[in-house]
Design an enzyme around this catalytic site. Sequence first.
Site, short mmCIF file in Angstrom:
data_model
loop_
_atom_site.label_atom_id
_atom_site.label_comp_id
_atom_site.label_asym_id
_atom_site.label_seq_id
_atom_site.Cartn_x
_atom_site.Cartn_y
_atom_site.Cartn_z
CG HIS A 1 -4.88 -5.52 5.12
ND1 HIS A 1 -5.25 -4.40 5.83
CD2 HIS A 1 -4.02 -5.09 4.17
CE1 HIS A 1 -4.64 -3.34 5.33
NE2 HIS A 1 -3.91 -3.73 4.31
CB CYS B 1 -11.65 -6.72 1.28
SG CYS B 1 -12.08 -6.51 -0.46
CG HIS C 1 -0.93 -0.13 5.02
ND1 HIS C 1 -0.72 -1.19 4.17
CD2 HIS C 1 -0.93 -0.64 6.27
CE1 HIS C 1 -0.60 -2.28 4.88
NE2 HIS C 1 -0.73 -1.98 6.15
CD GLU D 1 -4.66 -9.62 0.02
OE1 GLU D 1 -4.77 -10.44 -0.91
OE2 GLU D 1 -4.70 -8.38 -0.16
CB SER E 1 0.24 2.22 1.02
OG SER E 1 -0.58 1.73 -0.01
CB SER E 2 2.00 -3.10 -0.78
OG SER E 2 2.68 -3.57 0.35
CG ASN E 3 -2.86 0.28 -3.94
OD1 ASN E 3 -3.22 1.43 -3.64
ND2 ASN E 3 -3.14 -0.28 -5.09
CB CYS F 1 -8.83 -6.38 -6.11
SG CYS F 1 -10.19 -5.20 -6.01
#
Length: 290
Positions: free
Chosen positions: A79, A101, A44, A133, A229-231, A201
Site C-alpha cells: 500500500h 507496489c 487484508h 494507500e 479488503s476494499s478491493n 491499476c
Amino acid sequence: MPNLPTIEIDEASGFCFGVTTAISKAEDELRRSGSLYCLGDIVHNGSECERLHALGLATIDHDRFARLPEGSRVLLRAHGEPPATYAAAAERGIALIDATCPVVLQLQRRIRKVYEEERRPQIVIYGKRGHAEVLGLVGQTEGEAVVVEQLSQLDALVDFRRDICLFSQTTKPLEGFREIVDYITAHIVAPATFRYFDTICRQVANRLPNIRAFAARHDVVLFVSGLKSSNGRVLYEACREVNPRSYLIDGPAAIDFSWLRSAASVGICGATSTPKWLMEQCREAVSKNF
C-alpha cells in the site's frame, strides 16, 4: 445423496503482483532471520496474515513503530507509506524493507511532482478516506490533498474556481473515476484548469469484467475475501450484480451449505488479497459436504 456440483476456482482471482511481491519479500526475510515487523497488515486477509505470523512476522501499528529499538527491521507493505515514515526510520536507525507496489510508488511520485509545482493546483484524490494507500498519497502533499470517496461529495469538498488536478487510488473502479472526471469537466469555472491522471491499476480494474462473466456462468458464487479488503468489497458487489446467489466469505468455516441447494455449479473467486490456497480450502469444504 445429492450430486456433487461442478466446482470451479476462478483462475484470474488471487494475489495481484504487488501483494505477491510483498509476501515474497517477507518470506525471504523470515527465512534469513526468523522475525520481521510489518507496518500494518501485509494483506487484508486474516488467514494469510495468520500464516505469516506463524513464520515470525509481527504486525505493528504506527504507535508501536515509533517505539521500536534501533536496528529493527520493518517491512513496508504494498500500500505504501507517506514520507514521514521514511524520515522517522532514518532518524532512529530502523531498516526498512520497502515492498511498496511499483504502481503505487509511481503514483506517489506523480502526486509529489504536482504538489511541488510553482502554481500548485488543488489536488483531489478519488479514494477511500483513511485507507493505507490513500494516507500514503495524501502524505505526498503534506496533508493538503482533498480525498473524495464518491461523486456526491465533490460540491462540498472541491472549489471549482481553482485549478484542479485529479488522481485516483489504484484500486478504485474505473466507472466511478470517469463519473468524477465528467462532473469536474462540466463544473470547472474558467479560467481555472482541470487535469486528471487515470492512475487505476489495470491488473485490478480488468478483474471486474472477468469476475462478472465468471459469476454469471455459475448457479452459486462463493466470494472469498478478507472483510477489511476494499478491493474485495468492489469485486464482490460486481458478482452480486450479475448473480444474486453470490456470498461473501472469509474462509471455509463461513460457508452455509444451504446456499448450495439445487446448485449444479459453484464458482469460487476472490480479491487481489485472497490467497489461492484459501480458495482451494473452500473447494475442499464444498466437496466434503456433498
